[in-house]
Enzyme design. Structure first.
Site, PDB file in Angstrom:
ATOM      1  N   ASP A 162     -23.600  20.215   0.871  1.00  0.00           N
ATOM      2  CA  ASP A 162     -25.119  20.647   0.852  1.00  0.00           C
ATOM      3  C   ASP A 162     -25.494  20.276   2.508  1.00  0.00           C
ATOM      4  O   ASP A 162     -25.227  19.883   3.073  1.00  0.00           O
ATOM      5  CB  ASP A 162     -26.067  19.579  -0.105  1.00  0.00           C
ATOM      6  CG  ASP A 162     -25.499  19.907  -1.188  1.00  0.00           C
ATOM      7  OD1 ASP A 162     -25.905  21.310  -1.650  1.00  0.00           O
ATOM      8  OD2 ASP A 162     -26.884  19.485  -1.819  1.00  0.00           O
ATOM      9  N   ALA A 185      15.239 -10.570  -7.544  1.00  0.00           N
ATOM     10  CA  ALA A 185      15.021 -10.183  -6.675  1.00  0.00           C
ATOM     11  C   ALA A 185      14.118  -8.314  -6.031  1.00  0.00           C
ATOM     12  O   ALA A 185      14.235  -8.478  -5.543  1.00  0.00           O
ATOM     13  CB  ALA A 185      15.918 -10.504  -5.766  1.00  0.00           C
ATOM     14  N   ASP A 220       9.108 -10.514   0.766  1.00  0.00           N
ATOM     15  CA  ASP A 220       8.724  -9.325   0.227  1.00  0.00           C
ATOM     16  C   ASP A 220       7.300  -9.920   0.501  1.00  0.00           C
ATOM     17  O   ASP A 220       6.966  -9.052   0.612  1.00  0.00           O
ATOM     18  CB  ASP A 220       9.344  -9.123  -1.095  1.00  0.00           C
ATOM     19  CG  ASP A 220       9.798  -8.171  -1.343  1.00  0.00           C
ATOM     20  OD1 ASP A 220      11.100  -8.736  -0.145  1.00  0.00           O
ATOM     21  OD2 ASP A 220      10.712  -7.722  -1.624  1.00  0.00           O
ATOM     22  N   GLU A 234       8.150  -6.895  -8.584  1.00  0.00           N
ATOM     23  CA  GLU A 234       6.705  -7.286  -8.771  1.00  0.00           C
ATOM     24  C   GLU A 234       5.925  -6.911  -7.667  1.00  0.00           C
ATOM     25  O   GLU A 234       4.680  -7.096  -8.363  1.00  0.00           O
ATOM     26  CB  GLU A 234       6.988  -8.404  -9.442  1.00  0.00           C
ATOM     27  CG  GLU A 234       7.408  -9.565  -8.668  1.00  0.00           C
ATOM     28  CD  GLU A 234       8.689  -9.994  -7.920  1.00  0.00           C
ATOM     29  OE1 GLU A 234       9.570  -8.543  -8.249  1.00  0.00           O
ATOM     30  OE2 GLU A 234       9.481 -10.373  -6.801  1.00  0.00           O
ATOM     31  N   ASN A 272      13.358 -13.894  -1.283  1.00  0.00           N
ATOM     32  CA  ASN A 272      12.517 -12.019  -2.503  1.00  0.00           C
ATOM     33  C   ASN A 272      11.297 -12.841  -2.185  1.00  0.00           C
ATOM     34  O   ASN A 272      10.527 -12.077  -1.579  1.00  0.00           O
ATOM     35  CB  ASN A 272      13.331 -12.644  -3.458  1.00  0.00           C
ATOM     36  CG  ASN A 272      11.902 -11.122  -4.363  1.00  0.00           C
ATOM     37  OD1 ASN A 272      12.163 -10.040  -3.282  1.00  0.00           O
ATOM     38  ND2 ASN A 272      11.531 -10.989  -5.046  1.00  0.00           N
TER      39      ASN A 272
END
Ligand code: ADP
Ligand code: MG
Length: 868
Positions: free
Chosen positions: A320, A274, A697, A278, A693
């Site tokens: 430029d 958890a 997540d 990753e 998770n």
């Protein structure tokens, strides 16, 4: 005649026919270097399986299976963890594929083109469409599109460094005898540095010399960008921390709680899974490829993905002037001659004015033709202005050339800043016309009008006009018409013209935006200091403490002197392409990140040296595009600023993702360790922790890469090379979030287990599950907007909203629907527990919001102090 490389007879002068092209395309295929063989799917799966979190998950699956077998039942963990492992790998594969796809699309946007002669006409085609036998017209700045034989060549010089490593250009000559030599051949991928030529293609694609070594080129790996490097370091640091947290939980569980080794290991491993971020590398990849797409929508084509990040952190943009800051629509508004003084170009011309106009017209290569009633302008903007001036007075270059045919030309280049043509006069003499920069023309000593000419020149310059001077002389036919040393001297003065090239209107706000974003815009031009300064003031580049210097002054400075004052110099006038590289290097030696624009062949080294080399899509040469990291399809300075904003948005979104992912991961570790230390045992089961998770997540973290930019992105100074990822308050925000969630979840657990129930762990667990999952999903709204939250916060990212609704429904379903609830070992909550849990869900958002406002107030106060 037989060229025989691959038995190709000489193509007729009119080029290949449509039928021949079709049959050869079938026979030889597309003229491109085939990418390395694609990585097979099993290989990709293997790669994803072998990263840390997958390995830990795999271990967890094995462990859960072992426990289920040993304890005879309880397959929940095996199923949940197995599913998570599969989802993880699948998401990884999907992301990778979509990133690859957008990169492939990117490649096709920056395809090189070539000018070929087919069916009797010259046309511009994609270089990939070239077939053996094609006749290709080459000029300085082009890239050779295939291996070919030189049929005609005038001063044709080729840079073959890609193949030979030798950077001195090689002279090429036309094929004459049957024996073909090296110097009669040109090769794909090499660059024309000077001259012109006509070539006949012998081999294309992978059969070219470049194709033979392309296999090697394919192997060079892409380096990680600075941000990726920083994130990798952060990731490995967090991974260590997560594994350590898992180990501690395991140890506490075994020795303090006296749990079985197997169950303890299970919870330790789950915590590690958890807490490992990753999804972070994936989010970086999507954010970058998303940025690439958004930049393309805004006319900035990225040639390297890492440039997305670099352009967001540039400190200096050296641009430029002509065509990038200005419109490149030049018009001659005034002229001056020694005899008649200054006059308006559109009025009736004086005799001296007419001569000036004719000479100027003769010494140009530009052409304006009517194609199907539409005006087609070919050539340099400066010269087109001269052709238009002729047209305004009912003359054309063709009629002038019929009277005085051109014998030879010494072409313009931006180092010598002048150009010469030689013409045959009716009597046996030659007319030499030189046009160019006033201070470069080699006038005869004591030529009348030089003083007055200087004054006229300066006056034009102060009006922001580009000045072109015209000199001439008449020589006998005995002088060779290409003896330039002899021809380019002792000129008489015909006069001056002043050209207006209005700034692009969108450039003025873009320069303000750059300055506000802490970026220094710098103007580079071949024009005179006076002209350059006038325009720079007009568009806001040249303001109070800054100054303008000329190329001459620049070359007089030593490297150390230049470094000492470079941050004061906003305008470089009368510079040559070779000066640009010094400007880049001086800034870089101060640790600054530099973007530099360029369009010519000679600009390629500076484009390569710059952190972000920017080429012009319309007026740029193929060589400059090849050397660049980014190509502007509209040649517009404002597009660079748009790209900076997109680059910064990508960076910010990645930082937001870090803030979102990392804070809760820490909280999870603290929650687990804290609860065990209090003697409560694990407050979440392995499968509960893992599903939280994945959903909480994964979903918000994924959609944050789609978040549109905030104005704030352009109100802060650029990110320094050595700036920590935790700078700008991220560290403290992370800490606040981690602490909030830790206290909140521990408190909720205690209330649930001891307050609402008589020491019933499952009530506490269920409440922690809800608060952790829903709370960390919802507070994305406080994180994704660095401004105080408002109604707009919820409207800016509809995909995120949809994703969150799904996520929240799934979490609620898990807590409510009986089979799911039992599967995840959650308890039926009394209504009081629901009220408390659902209230708790909003606490992190509120705390983060208060902290955000407080942080901003402090920053503002600090800024005020600086101002005072
Ligand atoms: P820039 O980079 O701003 O386009 P250049 O180096 O091309 O500047 O031009 C510098 C100077 O050279 C101009 O101010 C003008 O006097 C002269 N010049 C520009 N174009 C031509 C041309 N085609 N022929 C002759 N002189 C030119
Ligand atoms: Mg120019």
């Amino acid at each position: 005649m037989n060229f025989d490389k691959k038995t190709f007879k000489q193509t007729p002068d009119s080029g290949l026919t449509t039928a021949e092209i079709a049959s050869r395309t079938t026979q030889f295929g597309s003229n491109e270097l085939v990418a390395a063989r694609p990585v097979p799917l099993w290989r990709k799966i293997w790669q994803h399986m072998s990263d840390v979190s997958s390995l830990v998950l795999l271990f967890a699956v094995g462990l859960a299976t072992y426990l289920a077998l040993a304890q005879n039942g309880g397959w929940t963990k095996t199923i949940v963890i197995g599913a998570i492992l599969v989802i993880n790998v699948a998401i990884g594969l999907y992301q990778e594929a979509s990133a690859e796809k957008s990169l492939a699309a990117l490649k096709s946007m920056s395809l090189p083109t070539a000018n070929v002669r087919r069916n009797g006409t010259i046309q511009t085609i994609a270089a990939t469409e070239i077939v053996p036998g094609d006749l290709v017209v080459l000029k300085a700045g082009d890239q050779v599109p295939a291996d070919a034989l030189v049929l005609t060549g005038t001063n044709l010089a080729i840079d073959e460094a890609v193949l030979t490593g030798e950077s001195v250009p090689v002279e090429k000559v036309a094929y004459a005898a049957d024996e073909v030599t090296e110097e009669q051949q040109v090769y794909a991928g090499t660059a024309v540095t000077a001259g012109t030529g006509l070539i006949q293609v012998l081999t294309t694609g992978m059969s070219t010399e470049l194709g033979q070594i392309a296999g090697l080129l394919n192997k060079t790996k892409q380096r990680a960008t600075p941000l990726q490097g920083r994130l990798n370091r952060l990731s490995s640091w967090l991974t260590t921390f997560a594994v350590l947290g898992g180990a501690i939980i395991f140890a506490l569980s075994v020795w303090v709680q006296n749990q079985g080794i197997g169950d303890s290991l299970m919870i330790g491993v789950s915590l590690a899974v958890a807490a490992v971020p990753e999804t972070l590398p994936i989010i970086v990849t999507i954010s970058l490829s998303h940025g690439v797409r958004r930049m393309a929508d805004r006319n900035a084509i990225m040639r390297r993905v890492s440039a997305v990040e670099t352009i967001g952190s540039v400190d200096v943009i050296a641009s430029d002037k002509t065509g990038t800051l200005t419109q490149n629509q030049m018009t001659i508004t005034k002229y001056w001659t020694p005899k008649s003084g200054t006059a308006t170009a559109s009025d009736l011309l004086s005799p001296a004015g007419t001569t000036l106009m004719k000479y100027l017209g003769l010494a140009t290569n530009a052409e304006i033709t009517q194609v199907d009633g539409e005006e087609q302008a070919i050539g340099d903007a400066t010269e087109l202005a001269a052709v238009r001036w002729l047209a305004a007075h009912q003359m054309t270059r063709q009629t002038l050339e019929a009277e005085t045919p051109r014998l030879s030309e010494d072409p313009f280049d931006s180092t010598k800043k002048m150009m010469t043509t030689v013409h045959q006069l009716a009597d046996d003499r030659q007319l030499v016309i030189v046009k160019g920069a006033w201070d470069r023309l080699p006038f005869k000593a004591g030529t009348p009008g030089l003083r007055a000419g200087q004054q006229a020149h300066d006056a034009f310059g102060r009006d922001a006009l580009r000045v072109l001077a015209v000199g001439y002389k008449i020589v006998p036919s005995t002088v060779a018409s290409d003896d330039w040393d002899n021809l380019n001297r002792d000129l008489d003065l015909a006069g001056l013209v002043g050209l207006i090239d209005p700034p692009r209107p969108e450039v003025i706000p873009a320069i303000q935006a750059a300055k506000q974003a802490g970026i220094m815009p710098v103007m580079i031009t071949g024009d005179h200091l006076v002209t350059a300064s006038a325009i720079a003031e007009e568009i806001g580049i040249l303001t109070a403490p800054f100054k303008a210097i000329s190329g001459e002054q620049l070359r007089a400075l030593s490297d150390d002197e230049l470094r000492a004052q470079i941050d004061q110099i906003a305008v470089y006038a009368r510079v040559s392409p070779s000066d640009k590289i010094r400007i880049v290097q001086a800034w870089q030696s101060l640790g600054k990140t530099v973007a530099m624009t360029g369009d010519g062949v000679n600009d390629a080294p500076a484009l390569k040296a710059a952190d972000v080399g920017i080429a012009m899509g319309i007026t740029g040469t193929e060589v400059s595009k090849e050397a660049a990291d980014m190509v502007l399809t509209d040649d517009n300075f404002a597009t660079i600023i748009a790209a900076v904003k997109e680059g910064r948005t990508v960076y910010q979104n990645i930082i937001k993702a870090v803030e979102f992912l990392v804070g809760v991961n820490f909280a999870q570790i603290f929650l687990m360790v804290g609860a065990v230390l209090f003697g409560w045992g694990a407050p979440l089961l392995a499968e509960q922790l893992l599903i939280v998770n994945v959903l909480a997540d994964g979903i918000p973290g994924f959609f944050i890469s789609q978040e549109p930019g905030e104005p704030l992105a352009m109100q802060q100074p650029p990110v320094a090379n050595d700036e920590s990822i935790l700078a700008r308050g991220l560290g403290s925000r992370l800490a606040v979030r981690a602490v909030t969630f830790t206290i909140l979840t521990l408190g909720i657990y205690a209330i649930g287990r001891f307050g609402l129930a008589a020491n019933q762990a499952s009530i506490g667990m269920t409440m922690v599950f809800l608060v952790l999952a829903l709370g960390s999903m919802i507070d994305i709204y406080a994180i994704k907007d660095r401004r105080p939250m408002s109604w707009a916060t919820f409207k800016r990212n509809p995909l995120l909203n949809r994703g969150l609704v799904v996520g929240i429904l799934v979490i609620l379903a898990i807590a409510v629907v009986p089979p799911l609830r039992q599967f995840f070992s959650l308890a039926v909550l009394p209504w009081s527990a629901w009220v408390i849990a659902l209230t708790g869900v909003f606490i992190p958002t509120i705390v983060l919001e208060i902290n955000k406002r407080w942080q901003q107030r402090r920053q503002r106060a600090a800024q005020l102090e600086v101002v005072e």
